[in-house]
Scaffold this active site. Structure first.
Site, PDB file in Angstrom:
ATOM      1  N   GLU A  55      -0.916  -2.900   4.863  1.00 26.55           N
ATOM      2  CA  GLU A  55      -1.178  -1.719   4.024  1.00 26.55           C
ATOM      3  C   GLU A  55      -0.658  -1.998   2.606  1.00 26.55           C
ATOM      4  O   GLU A  55       0.402  -2.577   2.426  1.00 26.55           O
ATOM      5  CB  GLU A  55      -0.458  -0.494   4.598  1.00 26.55           C
ATOM      6  CG  GLU A  55      -0.684   0.766   3.767  1.00 26.55           C
ATOM      7  CD  GLU A  55       0.000   2.026   4.311  1.00 26.55           C
ATOM      8  OE1 GLU A  55       1.038   1.910   4.977  1.00 26.55           O
ATOM      9  OE2 GLU A  55      -0.511   3.125   4.039  1.00 26.55           O
ATOM     10  N   LYS A 134      -7.396   6.400   3.954  1.00 31.67           N
ATOM     11  CA  LYS A 134      -6.337   6.991   4.799  1.00 31.67           C
ATOM     12  C   LYS A 134      -6.540   8.510   4.887  1.00 31.67           C
ATOM     13  O   LYS A 134      -6.580   9.208   3.869  1.00 31.67           O
ATOM     14  CB  LYS A 134      -4.974   6.659   4.192  1.00 31.67           C
ATOM     15  CG  LYS A 134      -3.772   6.980   5.070  1.00 31.67           C
ATOM     16  CD  LYS A 134      -2.515   6.426   4.377  1.00 31.67           C
ATOM     17  CE  LYS A 134      -1.286   6.458   5.235  1.00 31.67           C
ATOM     18  NZ  LYS A 134      -0.131   5.789   4.560  1.00 31.67           N
ATOM     19  N   CYS A 179      -1.887   3.169   8.841  1.00 28.24           N
ATOM     20  CA  CYS A 179      -0.481   3.540   8.987  1.00 28.24           C
ATOM     21  C   CYS A 179      -0.244   4.943   9.573  1.00 28.24           C
ATOM     22  O   CYS A 179      -0.311   5.118  10.779  1.00 28.24           O
ATOM     23  CB  CYS A 179       0.230   3.380   7.646  1.00 28.24           C
ATOM     24  SG  CYS A 179       2.012   3.186   7.857  1.00 28.24           S
TER      25      CYS A 179
HETATM   26  N1  LIG Z   1       3.820   4.609   5.667  1.00 31.03           N
HETATM   27  C1  LIG Z   1       3.142   5.434   6.446  1.00 31.03           C
HETATM   28  O1  LIG Z   1       2.027   5.793   6.173  1.00 31.03           O
HETATM   29  C2  LIG Z   1       3.683   5.937   7.731  1.00 31.03           C
HETATM   30  C3  LIG Z   1       5.088   5.733   8.132  1.00 31.03           C
HETATM   31  O2  LIG Z   1       5.841   4.977   7.551  1.00 31.03           O
HETATM   32  C4  LIG Z   1       5.503   6.529   9.298  1.00 31.03           C
HETATM   33  O3  LIG Z   1       4.679   7.240   9.867  1.00 31.03           O
HETATM   34  O4  LIG Z   1       6.667   6.478   9.654  1.00 31.03           O
END
Ligand SMILES: NC(=O)CC(=O)C(=O)O
Length: 314
Positions: A55, A134, A179
């Site tokens: 990401e 996202k 994520c």
């Molecule tokens: N960084 C993200 O999008 C998510 C995350 O770090 C988490 O859900 O914990």
């Protein structure tokens, strides 16, 4: 019949975990060299047919950085026009040169006034075959742990289900999330229900608070929920020296990624993982395992839709 199918070997996929800096040119170079390294083989075995990048790999993971690093990205519909995006161009060219599917992690995308956290997927001809913005923004506040508010600068994507086809000799239908999307089981269940995915790829950047607690747990949970492979790729964790530099420069708040890019099979077993440093995790994928699970433990058919529904608007 491809050489791979003829040899009876199972297709492989690789997760690319590497350091991300404040210098976009360096990040592009690193990503390209990791792609090359992951395909350089050496052992004489089959090369991976699919790569997953982390990401936000071309920019610091900081809401205040996203606007500055954002690029206009191509759309699946418009075909080969890369819109001048250096990141899209690099990924497309690498996918074509090495004849590999690339799930291109994510990069900040500008469209008009909006900035999205976007994953592009290129096929082995270098064609953009999927784009996921996202859907669930990472807005959390864990006292004593971490506060982060992606919605300060990002807009959430509006298309829930993103998939692409790789064919039955490779990985079947593959779903994409980014994520924080992994925390929403409904989205993963819909990828299975509506698209019958065999694999879900999720570039991610968990942190030192949620990573140790939830990263692997969520991947194993989604793999069992969906009876599919789950593949994640994270940035490598910044070293103390790198963090010191970011703090000293004071341009963006430092973010400490958990790392631990991981692959989980449909039975919920971790089949490949790593620690926090730079790594390439290569795994074998047998999509028959997803079909087997769906047949042997047929939860999709056993849902009590008379009592509850996981549904998506057309
Ligand atoms: N960084 C993200 O999008 C998510 C995350 O770090 C988490 O859900 O914990």
């Amino acid at each position: 019949m491809s050489a791979l199918a003829a040899s009876g070997a199972l297709p492989r996929a690789s997760l690319l975990q590497f350091h991300v800096t404040e210098d976009k040119a360096v990040n592009l170079k690193t990503a390209r060299s990791k792609i090359e390294e992951s395909l350089s083989g050496g052992g004489g075995g089959e090369k991976p047919k699919l790569l997953v990048l982390p990401e936000v790999w071309n920019s610091p993971y900081a809401t205040s950085a996203f606007t500055e690093y954002a690029e206009e990205l191509p759309s699946v519909e418009k075909g080969e026009d890369m819109m001048g995006s250096e990141s899209a161009k690099m990924l497309s060219e690498a996918a074509k040169e090495f004849e590999v599917f690339i799930v291109g992690g994510s990069v900040p995308e500008r469209e008009g006034e909006d900035i999205y956290n976007t994953c592009m997927v290129f096929n082995p001809a270098g064609v953009l075959v999927a784009k996921h913005r996202k859907v669930h923004l990472f807005d959390i506040d864990v006292p004593g742990g971490i506060s982060f508010k992606e919605s300060d600068t990002l807009t959430a994507g509006g298309d829930l289900l993103t998939t692409f086809e790789t064919g039955d000799r490779l990985f079947g239908t593959v779903g994409v999330g980014i994520c924080y999307d992994i925390r929403f089981p409904e989205m993963a269940l819909l990828l299975t229900k509506e698209r019958d995915v065999s694999m879900i790829c999720l570039p991610g950047a968990f942190n030192m608070t949620t990573g140790p607690a939830h990263w692997e747990l969520l991947q194993r949970a989604r793999a069992v929920d969906c009876q599919a492979y789950v593949l994640t790729a994270s940035p490598a964790r910044a070293t103390d020296e790198m963090l010191e530099k970011v703090k000293k420069e004071g341009k963006f708040p430092p973010y400490t990624a958990w790392g631990h890019s991981t692959a989980v099979n449909p039975w919920g077993e971790v089949i490949g993982t790593c620690n926090e440093g730079e790594a390439i995790v290569e795994v074998e994928i047998d999509m028959r395992k997803s079909k087997e699970m769906k047949t042997n433990i047929p939860t999709a058919l056993q849902k009590r839709s008379d009592l509850y529904k996981v549904d998506v608007e057309a």
